[in-house]
Design a protein around this motif. Structure first.
Motif, PDB file in Angstrom:
ATOM      1  N   ALA A 102      36.832  57.369  47.002  1.00 55.53           N
ATOM      2  CA  ALA A 102      35.634  55.880  47.721  1.00 55.53           C
ATOM      3  C   ALA A 102      35.729  55.067  46.536  1.00 55.53           C
ATOM      4  CB  ALA A 102      34.146  56.841  48.124  1.00 55.53           C
ATOM      5  N   SER A 103      35.779  55.914  45.332  1.00 54.65           N
ATOM      6  CA  SER A 103      35.850  55.695  43.533  1.00 54.65           C
ATOM      7  C   SER A 103      36.643  54.557  43.828  1.00 54.65           C
ATOM      8  CB  SER A 103      35.326  55.984  43.073  1.00 54.65           C
ATOM      9  OG  SER A 103      34.998  55.985  41.801  1.00 54.65           O
ATOM     10  N   ASP A 104      37.567  55.030  44.701  1.00 49.65           N
ATOM     11  CA  ASP A 104      38.925  54.340  43.654  1.00 49.65           C
ATOM     12  C   ASP A 104      38.993  53.209  44.637  1.00 49.65           C
ATOM     13  OD1 ASP A 104      39.982  55.934  42.270  1.00 49.65           O
ATOM     14  OD2 ASP A 104      40.854  57.454  42.996  1.00 49.65           O
ATOM     15  N   LEU A 105      38.467  53.546  46.027  1.00 46.64           N
ATOM     16  CA  LEU A 105      38.681  52.323  46.916  1.00 46.64           C
ATOM     17  C   LEU A 105      36.847  51.269  46.347  1.00 46.64           C
ATOM     18  CD1 LEU A 105      38.366  54.513  50.212  1.00 46.64           C
ATOM     19  CD2 LEU A 105      40.367  52.843  49.542  1.00 46.64           C
ATOM     20  N   LYS A 106      36.466  50.999  45.615  1.00 44.40           N
ATOM     21  CA  LYS A 106      35.621  50.181  44.890  1.00 44.40           C
ATOM     22  C   LYS A 106      35.946  49.442  44.293  1.00 44.40           C
ATOM     23  CE  LYS A 106      31.626  52.003  45.256  1.00 44.40           C
ATOM     24  NZ  LYS A 106      30.902  52.711  44.668  1.00 44.40           N
ATOM     25  N   TRP A 107      36.838  50.424  43.711  1.00 43.46           N
ATOM     26  CA  TRP A 107      37.727  49.809  42.311  1.00 43.46           C
ATOM     27  C   TRP A 107      38.908  48.649  42.683  1.00 43.46           C
ATOM     28  CZ3 TRP A 107      35.532  47.859  38.082  1.00 43.46           C
ATOM     29  CH2 TRP A 107      35.151  48.285  37.778  1.00 43.46           C
ATOM     30  N   SER A 108      39.528  49.206  44.014  1.00 41.19           N
ATOM     31  CA  SER A 108      40.410  48.269  44.040  1.00 41.19           C
ATOM     32  C   SER A 108      39.754  47.160  44.928  1.00 41.19           C
ATOM     33  CB  SER A 108      40.935  49.276  45.125  1.00 41.19           C
ATOM     34  OG  SER A 108      41.836  50.154  44.882  1.00 41.19           O
ATOM     35  N   ALA A 109      39.228  47.208  45.564  1.00 42.93           N
ATOM     36  CA  ALA A 109      38.562  46.169  46.312  1.00 42.93           C
ATOM     37  C   ALA A 109      38.281  44.987  45.043  1.00 42.93           C
ATOM     38  CB  ALA A 109      36.913  46.213  46.936  1.00 42.93           C
ATOM     39  N   VAL A 110      37.684  45.508  44.074  1.00 43.90           N
ATOM     40  CA  VAL A 110      37.199  44.814  42.967  1.00 43.90           C
ATOM     41  C   VAL A 110      38.470  43.863  42.055  1.00 43.90           C
ATOM     42  CG1 VAL A 110      36.089  44.639  39.948  1.00 43.90           C
ATOM     43  CG2 VAL A 110      34.888  45.804  42.340  1.00 43.90           C
ATOM     44  N   LYS A 111      39.514  44.978  41.659  1.00 43.54           N
ATOM     45  CA  LYS A 111      40.556  44.150  41.606  1.00 43.54           C
ATOM     46  C   LYS A 111      41.152  43.227  42.638  1.00 43.54           C
ATOM     47  CE  LYS A 111      42.100  48.384  40.816  1.00 43.54           C
ATOM     48  NZ  LYS A 111      42.966  49.526  39.949  1.00 43.54           N
ATOM     49  N   ALA A 112      41.033  43.683  43.456  1.00 44.16           N
ATOM     50  CA  ALA A 112      41.727  42.399  44.635  1.00 44.16           C
ATOM     51  C   ALA A 112      41.033  40.949  44.884  1.00 44.16           C
ATOM     52  CB  ALA A 112      41.011  43.083  45.967  1.00 44.16           C
ATOM     53  N   MET A 113      39.777  40.821  43.983  1.00 42.81           N
ATOM     54  CA  MET A 113      39.053  40.091  44.829  1.00 42.81           C
ATOM     55  C   MET A 113      39.204  39.106  43.048  1.00 42.81           C
ATOM     56  SD  MET A 113      36.673  39.709  47.137  1.00 42.81           S
ATOM     57  CE  MET A 113      36.539  38.235  46.105  1.00 42.81           C
ATOM     58  N   VAL A 114      39.060  39.783  42.176  1.00 44.09           N
ATOM     59  CA  VAL A 114      39.458  39.424  40.652  1.00 44.09           C
ATOM     60  C   VAL A 114      40.844  39.035  40.638  1.00 44.09           C
ATOM     61  CG1 VAL A 114      39.793  39.688  38.703  1.00 44.09           C
ATOM     62  CG2 VAL A 114      38.337  41.025  39.851  1.00 44.09           C
ATOM     63  N   ALA A 115      41.941  39.973  41.751  1.00 39.32           N
ATOM     64  CA  ALA A 115      43.275  38.711  41.212  1.00 39.32           C
ATOM     65  C   ALA A 115      43.245  37.852  42.332  1.00 39.32           C
ATOM     66  CB  ALA A 115      44.476  40.235  41.934  1.00 39.32           C
ATOM     67  N   ALA A 116      42.299  37.793  43.287  1.00 37.63           N
ATOM     68  CA  ALA A 116      42.793  36.302  44.088  1.00 37.63           C
ATOM     69  C   ALA A 116      41.906  35.632  43.353  1.00 37.63           C
ATOM     70  CB  ALA A 116      42.185  36.465  45.843  1.00 37.63           C
ATOM     71  N   LEU A 117      40.563  35.317  42.389  1.00 38.81           N
ATOM     72  CA  LEU A 117      40.522  34.469  41.807  1.00 38.81           C
ATOM     73  C   LEU A 117      40.838  33.961  40.868  1.00 38.81           C
ATOM     74  CD1 LEU A 117      36.136  35.486  41.747  1.00 38.81           C
ATOM     75  CD2 LEU A 117      37.524  33.867  43.538  1.00 38.81           C
ATOM     76  N   LEU A 118      41.798  34.872  40.474  1.00 39.60           N
ATOM     77  CA  LEU A 118      42.764  34.721  39.435  1.00 39.60           C
ATOM     78  C   LEU A 118      43.690  33.467  39.813  1.00 39.60           C
ATOM     79  CD1 LEU A 118      43.036  37.640  36.626  1.00 39.60           C
ATOM     80  CD2 LEU A 118      41.997  35.202  36.411  1.00 39.60           C
ATOM     81  N   ALA A 119      44.259  33.946  40.772  1.00 40.85           N
ATOM     82  CA  ALA A 119      45.391  33.344  41.483  1.00 40.85           C
ATOM     83  C   ALA A 119      45.022  31.457  41.729  1.00 40.85           C
ATOM     84  CB  ALA A 119      45.604  34.213  42.744  1.00 40.85           C
ATOM     85  N   ILE A 120      43.594  31.421  42.346  1.00 42.72           N
ATOM     86  CA  ILE A 120      43.470  30.388  43.179  1.00 42.72           C
ATOM     87  C   ILE A 120      43.367  29.563  41.355  1.00 42.72           C
ATOM     88  CG2 ILE A 120      41.116  29.400  43.573  1.00 42.72           C
ATOM     89  CD1 ILE A 120      40.729  31.386  45.786  1.00 42.72           C
ATOM     90  N   LEU A 121      42.595  30.068  40.436  1.00 42.85           N
ATOM     91  CA  LEU A 121      41.887  28.807  39.498  1.00 42.85           C
ATOM     92  C   LEU A 121      43.526  29.061  38.731  1.00 42.85           C
ATOM     93  CD1 LEU A 121      39.520  28.739  37.228  1.00 42.85           C
ATOM     94  CD2 LEU A 121      40.474  30.302  35.725  1.00 42.85           C
ATOM     95  N   LEU A 122      44.714  29.666  38.815  1.00 41.00           N
ATOM     96  CA  LEU A 122      46.005  29.019  38.512  1.00 41.00           C
ATOM     97  C   LEU A 122      46.220  28.164  38.945  1.00 41.00           C
ATOM     98  CD1 LEU A 122      47.956  29.906  36.361  1.00 41.00           C
ATOM     99  CD2 LEU A 122      48.703  31.688  38.272  1.00 41.00           C
ATOM    100  N   TYR A 123      46.611  28.102  40.516  1.00 34.07           N
ATOM    101  CA  TYR A 123      46.991  27.444  41.983  1.00 34.07           C
ATOM    102  C   TYR A 123      46.313  25.979  41.682  1.00 34.07           C
ATOM    103  CZ  TYR A 123      47.570  24.931  46.291  1.00 34.07           C
ATOM    104  OH  TYR A 123      47.387  24.002  46.475  1.00 34.07           O
ATOM    105  N   VAL A 124      45.196  26.228  41.350  1.00 38.62           N
ATOM    106  CA  VAL A 124      44.461  24.980  41.305  1.00 38.62           C
ATOM    107  C   VAL A 124      44.138  24.188  40.340  1.00 38.62           C
ATOM    108  CG1 VAL A 124      41.683  23.293  41.700  1.00 38.62           C
ATOM    109  CG2 VAL A 124      42.635  25.541  43.165  1.00 38.62           C
TER     110      VAL A 124
END
Length: 311
Positions: free
Chosen positions: A128-150
Motif C-alpha cells: 500500500a505504501s509503494d502504491l501511494k508513492w507511485s501515485a505521487v510520482k505519477a502526478m508529479v511526472a504528469a505535471l512536469l511534462a505539462i509544464l515542459l510542453y506548455v
C-alpha cells in the motif's frame, strides 16, 4: 455548432472575485484535509476486498449488520448488477480466515439467502505504501511534462499559470473527497488507484481546455502593445466560450450517465472526473488566463511567444 454567436463578457473584470472564491474553496479543503484527512481505500491503507454474491435480493443494511456483529468492519457497497456486494475491510488475518468468518456469519444469520465468496484480494501495508508513492510520482511526472510542453509551446508565464490551474482543479477535488469521504453509503469516496487515474484525467482535461484559450490569445497577441492585452484576453476568452461550453457539456453529460448507471464500484471515479471537468472549465477562464494577464501586467513585460521575432 455555436451556442453563442457573439459575446462580449469582461471576464478579467471579475477575476479578483474568482480568485477569492477559489481561495475560499481551497482553504475549506485544506482545513478538512488537516482535520479529517482522506478516506483511503485498501490500495493505500492496506487490507482486504471481498466480493460476495447472493442468489436473491438482500438489503445491504442487513448484510452490513451481520458482518459488523461478526467483527468484520469496513465499507460495504453494491457491486455490479447481479446481487453482489464489495466489502473493503482492514482485517489483518489470513484471507482463508476472513472467508471462513464471513461465510459462517452469513450462513448463521441469513440462511434463506444463499451466497458465495466470488473473490478476495488482500494488500499488505508495504505494498500500500509503494502504491501511494507511485501515485505521487505519477502526478508529479504528469505535471512536469505539462509544464515542459506548455513552456516550449508558449512561454514560462503561460506554462506556470496552466500548472497552477491544474493544481487548483486537483486540490479542490481532493478537498471534496476529504469533506464528503465516508458521508454517503452509496458513494464512500475512497482514495484508491482509480481516483489517481481520475486526477490524471482531470489534469489532462484541464490543460487541454486551457491550451484552447491560450492558442486563441497567441493568434491575436503577436505584435500587439501591452496596453491592448486586456482587450485581447477578453476577446479570446469570448471567442472560445462556445467551444468550451459545448465540449465540457457533452463530456459532463457522458460522465453523469456513468455516475448514475455504471454502478457503485466506479462512482467515486465518475464523481471525481465530473467535478474536475466542471472546475477545470471554470479555471481555464477565471484562473489560468487571468493569472497570465496579471503576471504580464505586474512584470510590465511583453509576451515573447515561441517563433515570434517581435513582441
Amino acid at each position: 455548432m455555436r451556442i453563442f454567436n457573439s459575446t462580449s463578457i469582461n471576464f478579467l473584470r471579475y477575476r479578483k472575485i474568482a480568485y477569492g472564491v477559489s481561495l475560499a474553496i481551497l482553504l475549506a479543503g485544506f482545513v478538512s484535509l488537516a482535520v479529517k484527512g482522506l478516506n483511503y481505500g485498501i490500495d493505500f491503507r492496506g487490507g482486504s476486498e471481498v466480493v460476495i454474491r447472493f442468489e436473491k435480493d438482500v438489503p445491504v443494511g442487513e448484510v452490513r449488520s451481520v458482518l459488523r456483529d461478526a467483527g468484520v468492519s469496513g465499507t460495504l457497497k453494491q457491486y455490479g448488477l447481479d446481487r453482489s456486494f464489495l466489502l473493503s475491510t482492514v482485517f489483518s488475518g489470513e484471507t482463508n480466515d476472513l472467508k471462513l468468518l464471513i461465510t459462517s456469519a452469513l450462513n448463521a444469520r441469513m440462511k434463506d439467502a444463499p451466497h458465495e465468496i466470488v473473490r478476495i484480494d488482500a494488500v499488505g501495508p508495504s505494498i500500500a505504501s509503494d502504491l501511494k508513492w507511485s501515485a505521487v510520482k505519477a502526478m508529479v511526472a504528469a505535471l512536469l511534462a505539462i509544464l515542459l510542453y506548455v513552456g516550449i509551446r508558449f512561454e514560462l508565464k503561460f506554462a506556470a499559470a496552466g500548472v497552477v490551474a491544474i493544481f487548483h482543479d486537483v486540490l479542490i477535488v481532493l478537498g471534496l473527497f476529504s469533506l464528503l469521504g465516508g458521508v454517503f453509503d452509496v458513494m464512500p469516496l475512497e482514495m484508491d488507484q482509480s481516483i489517481i487515474a481520475a486526477f490524471l484525467t482531470i489534469a489532462g482535461y484541464s490543460i487541454t481546455d486551457t491550451v484552447v484559450v491560450y492558442d486563441r490569445i497567441r493568434e491575436r497577441i503577436r505584435n500587439q502593445k501591452p496596453s491592448e492585452y486586456e482587450r485581447i484576453f477578453n476577446e479570446s476568452m469570448n471567442q472560445t466560450l462556445s467551444r468550451t461550453i459545448i465540449t465540457s457539456g457533452t463530456t459532463l453529460l457522458t460522465v453523469f450517465v456513468l455516475f448514475l448507471f455504471a454502478g457503485p464500484a466506479i462512482r467515486g471515479f465518475a464523481f471525481a472526473v465530473f467535478a474536475g471537468i466542471l472546475i477545470g472549465t471554470y479555471s481555464s477562464i477565471f484562473v489560468a488566463a487571468p493569472l497570465v494577464f496579471d503576471w504580464l501586467r505586474l512584470s510590465k513585460t511583453p509576451v515573447r511567444l515561441r517563433g515570434s521575432s517581435k513582441s
